[in-house]
Design a protein around this motif. Sequence first.
Motif, PDB file in Angstrom:
ATOM      1  N   VAL A   1       3.417  60.050  35.557  1.00 42.00           N
ATOM      2  CA  VAL A   1       4.675  60.107  36.348  1.00 42.00           C
ATOM      3  C   VAL A   1       5.059  61.597  36.990  1.00 42.00           C
ATOM      4  CG1 VAL A   1       7.175  59.673  36.182  1.00 42.00           C
ATOM      5  CG2 VAL A   1       5.754  58.093  34.821  1.00 42.00           C
ATOM      6  N   SER A   2       5.296  61.717  37.938  1.00 43.66           N
ATOM      7  CA  SER A   2       5.528  62.918  38.678  1.00 43.66           C
ATOM      8  C   SER A   2       6.811  63.286  37.933  1.00 43.66           C
ATOM      9  CB  SER A   2       5.511  63.073  40.182  1.00 43.66           C
ATOM     10  OG  SER A   2       5.940  64.096  40.646  1.00 43.66           O
ATOM     11  N   PRO A   3       6.909  64.765  37.601  1.00 42.52           N
ATOM     12  CA  PRO A   3       8.366  65.216  37.257  1.00 42.52           C
ATOM     13  C   PRO A   3       9.268  65.021  38.108  1.00 42.52           C
ATOM     14  CG  PRO A   3       6.494  66.802  36.649  1.00 42.52           C
ATOM     15  CD  PRO A   3       5.748  65.872  37.661  1.00 42.52           C
ATOM     16  N   ARG A   4       8.985  64.961  39.445  1.00 50.08           N
ATOM     17  CA  ARG A   4       9.928  64.847  40.549  1.00 50.08           C
ATOM     18  C   ARG A   4      10.504  63.438  40.692  1.00 50.08           C
ATOM     19  NH1 ARG A   4      12.230  69.608  41.763  1.00 50.08           N
ATOM     20  NH2 ARG A   4      10.658  71.461  41.918  1.00 50.08           N
ATOM     21  N   ALA A   5       9.747  62.489  39.943  1.00 50.30           N
ATOM     22  CA  ALA A   5      10.015  61.151  40.332  1.00 50.30           C
ATOM     23  C   ALA A   5      11.492  60.807  39.318  1.00 50.30           C
ATOM     24  CB  ALA A   5       8.872  60.231  39.905  1.00 50.30           C
ATOM     25  N   LEU A   6      11.491  61.788  38.376  1.00 46.89           N
ATOM     26  CA  LEU A   6      12.640  61.368  37.557  1.00 46.89           C
ATOM     27  C   LEU A   6      14.011  62.114  38.099  1.00 46.89           C
ATOM     28  CD1 LEU A   6       9.954  61.232  35.339  1.00 46.89           C
ATOM     29  CD2 LEU A   6      11.592  60.767  33.470  1.00 46.89           C
ATOM     30  N   VAL A   7      14.903  61.495  38.042  1.00 46.83           N
ATOM     31  CA  VAL A   7      15.965  62.206  38.568  1.00 46.83           C
ATOM     32  C   VAL A   7      17.320  61.823  37.958  1.00 46.83           C
ATOM     33  CG1 VAL A   7      17.469  62.443  40.532  1.00 46.83           C
ATOM     34  CG2 VAL A   7      14.953  62.236  40.996  1.00 46.83           C
ATOM     35  N   ALA A   8      18.234  62.502  37.428  1.00 45.07           N
ATOM     36  CA  ALA A   8      19.370  62.375  36.636  1.00 45.07           C
ATOM     37  C   ALA A   8      20.383  61.610  37.717  1.00 45.07           C
ATOM     38  CB  ALA A   8      19.690  63.368  35.963  1.00 45.07           C
TER      39      ALA A   8
ATOM     40  N   ARG B   1      10.344  76.526  33.900  1.00 42.89           N
ATOM     41  CA  ARG B   1      10.922  75.943  32.904  1.00 42.89           C
ATOM     42  C   ARG B   1      11.108  74.236  33.076  1.00 42.89           C
ATOM     43  NH1 ARG B   1      16.311  75.232  30.666  1.00 42.89           N
ATOM     44  NH2 ARG B   1      17.341  75.726  32.674  1.00 42.89           N
ATOM     45  N   TYR B   2      10.852  73.586  32.199  1.00 41.34           N
ATOM     46  CA  TYR B   2      10.846  72.217  32.085  1.00 41.34           C
ATOM     47  C   TYR B   2      11.823  71.638  31.058  1.00 41.34           C
ATOM     48  CZ  TYR B   2       6.841  72.033  35.329  1.00 41.34           C
ATOM     49  OH  TYR B   2       6.148  72.337  36.206  1.00 41.34           O
ATOM     50  N   VAL B   3      12.509  70.590  31.395  1.00 46.87           N
ATOM     51  CA  VAL B   3      13.229  70.020  30.345  1.00 46.87           C
ATOM     52  C   VAL B   3      12.802  68.635  29.812  1.00 46.87           C
ATOM     53  CG1 VAL B   3      15.747  68.779  30.058  1.00 46.87           C
ATOM     54  CG2 VAL B   3      15.355  70.902  31.406  1.00 46.87           C
ATOM     55  N   ALA B   4      12.598  68.414  28.674  1.00 46.79           N
ATOM     56  CA  ALA B   4      12.059  67.203  27.960  1.00 46.79           C
ATOM     57  C   ALA B   4      13.291  66.034  27.837  1.00 46.79           C
ATOM     58  CB  ALA B   4      11.256  67.419  26.717  1.00 46.79           C
TER      59      ALA B   4
ATOM     60  N   GLY C   1      11.986  55.864  24.032  1.00 45.48           N
ATOM     61  CA  GLY C   1      11.013  56.302  23.254  1.00 45.48           C
ATOM     62  C   GLY C   1       9.832  57.122  23.812  1.00 45.48           C
ATOM     63  N   VAL C   2       9.856  56.910  25.090  1.00 48.98           N
ATOM     64  CA  VAL C   2       8.906  57.985  25.684  1.00 48.98           C
ATOM     65  C   VAL C   2       9.512  59.244  26.148  1.00 48.98           C
ATOM     66  CG1 VAL C   2       7.302  57.902  27.658  1.00 48.98           C
ATOM     67  CG2 VAL C   2       7.935  55.633  26.633  1.00 48.98           C
ATOM     68  N   THR C   3       8.712  60.119  26.140  1.00 48.79           N
ATOM     69  CA  THR C   3       9.172  61.685  26.546  1.00 48.79           C
ATOM     70  C   THR C   3       8.607  62.044  27.810  1.00 48.79           C
ATOM     71  OG1 THR C   3       9.288  62.272  24.097  1.00 48.79           O
ATOM     72  CG2 THR C   3       9.434  64.067  25.987  1.00 48.79           C
ATOM     73  N   PHE C   4       9.361  62.549  28.629  1.00 52.94           N
ATOM     74  CA  PHE C   4       8.860  62.831  30.106  1.00 52.94           C
ATOM     75  C   PHE C   4       9.419  64.506  30.184  1.00 52.94           C
ATOM     76  CE2 PHE C   4       9.623  58.348  30.272  1.00 52.94           C
ATOM     77  CZ  PHE C   4       8.420  58.080  30.988  1.00 52.94           C
ATOM     78  N   ASP C   5       8.721  64.942  30.851  1.00 50.70           N
ATOM     79  CA  ASP C   5       9.048  66.541  31.223  1.00 50.70           C
ATOM     80  C   ASP C   5       9.465  66.400  32.876  1.00 50.70           C
ATOM     81  OD1 ASP C   5       8.408  67.629  29.120  1.00 50.70           O
ATOM     82  OD2 ASP C   5       6.667  68.677  29.686  1.00 50.70           O
ATOM     83  N   ILE C   6      10.868  66.888  33.172  1.00 51.63           N
ATOM     84  CA  ILE C   6      11.323  67.087  34.410  1.00 51.63           C
ATOM     85  C   ILE C   6      11.460  68.542  34.876  1.00 51.63           C
ATOM     86  CG2 ILE C   6      12.146  64.674  34.228  1.00 51.63           C
ATOM     87  CD1 ILE C   6      14.962  65.880  34.073  1.00 51.63           C
TER      88      ILE C   6
END
Length: 621
Positions: free
Chosen positions: A551-558, A578-581, A586-591
């Motif tokens: 998953v691209s970090p840019r694909a996750l959006v709050a 800087r990345y936020v986990a 139960g799955v950890t992503f970096d964005i």
Amino acid sequence: MTPAAQVTAQATVKRSQPLWWLGALLAVYLCAPFVASIPQIGQADWAGVDWHATWSAVGVSVASASVAAVVILLGGVPLGYWLARSRARGIALIGFVVQLPLALPPLTSGVLLLFLIGPYSGIGQLFGGSLTDSFTGIVLAETFVAAPFLIVAARSAFSAVDPVYDDVAATLGHHAASRFFRVTLPIAWPAIRAGLALAWLRAFGEFGATVMVAYHPYSLPVYTYVVFGGQGLPAMMPLLLPTLGIAIICAVLSVYSRGARSTLAVKLDNGDELTTITPGATASDSGNLRLAFAARRHLGAFTLDVAWQPQTRRLAIIGPSGSGKSLALRIIAGLERNDAGSVTLGATDLGALPPERRQIGYMPQDYGLFPHMTVAQQLAFPVDADAASARYWLAHLGLDALTQRLPHQLSFGQRQRVALARALSRHTQLLLFDEPFAALDTPRRRRLQQSLRALQREVGAVTVIVTHDPDEAALLADEVLVIEQGRVLQAGVVADVFQQPATLRVAELLGLHNVGEGIVRAGGTIETPTGLRLPCADTSLAVGSRVMWRVSPRALVATQDGAWPGCIAGTSLRHGDRYVAVEIAGVTFDIAAEDAPASQSGELRFAIDANGVLAWPAHGA
């Protein structure tokens, strides 16, 4: 110095005072006899000295000790090297036996020699009794008791010489004898020279074994004993002065380093950077030159079994410590046996050649610069070094002003450039780098990586980089081989391997994030082991198949209307970003930090863009 540092220093001095007192007490005792002898100079019986006999005894001792030292040197250096490098059975026993004379009383040594060469022994009768009470007998006695001093020094000296120097010399075209006399022996020589001086002094002063084997002609120790028995203490000082003088000279020689130079490390402002390179200035036309190898090696419980046929010239082998990547590189270089495999470079079968004939450049972690050679000597060392090429690389890599410096006077970057110039001065078509930047800090490592990348664009040689740093592999290679525990995990073009790692372990070794495994479900989703269903725009994957996803970090959006609830699990810094986990089901992503929610408390929801989810068949699926 700060007050805290002063207190610490004072406490250290206070704790060490008993040691200083003990050391000072022993030093006083060892120096006291020499001080006590000074008043005796004026009280000695100078008039009663038989100078002819005295100088004759001095001459016998000097001559016999010198002959013994030559014999010890000729045999002791090879023996010390054998004891240091051999892994044969019984080598420890031999090492123990040859050092026994150090522990034996000299008279006992003399008795043992009489058993061997005395007038009634087989060897003694063979020589008609000439091996005792003769100059030859003195030499034999002195050799027996003094040889261990050189053997111990030589063994320790050769053990301290890093075998990597021999390896590098082999890859530069030198056979075993040349490597020993031009590299190993010169590096070990200062310690061997000290051992030789001590052995000569021990032979010169030997009394017990000598008096048993050869009472005549008088050596200086024996003559001193005879004079003492006849004339007493007043006659000793004239005989002791030559001994003390010679002992002082030998002691000075044992600690004097003829090659001593300033140890000041010299670093220029651009000490870690290459000069501007004009692409193609001396690049050789390598055509379709390609490296291919199959390396198989058994070392105890570890087995290396890897094969690779890359299609490009810039290659990297990546893996954790102990994975066998350096062993594979050494097999390519011919420095390790290949139990069952092959190494080819174009049409050349390198596996059939010893390392000195493979025409390669090999750079170990510390660059393998010979500590006793100047920069100019380093570049002239390869058997087939081309003077014109060496001059070119000296100028091209900014080394012109450093030709008379030793390795310890160079910065890390300068050492790397010297090692490169040395390898390139022989028009090699294969350059092997074993963790070339492992010991450097991050800023210096980045600069040197960029410098090496620039050099790769200029030369036509195949380059192989062994590293555990995925960023280094991505920068310096077009194809990468990932190995662990002696086995291939994945191989291919750098972009493909980093984009689609074959397993989670490969992703971990490459430092990749937002990667996992799952099962393709109906509706174009991928179900993870934790039950999270990721949307995926790729409709070509068969339902029920096992896949890897990223998953691209840019694909996750709050976003407030996001389909997936989640929470902030922490932050990290990678390459200055800087990345936020974020933990979702139960799955950890970096964005990216700038895409993280402004408020990290309360109910958080996230949207996942299906176009940013990449999936591919899992390894073995």
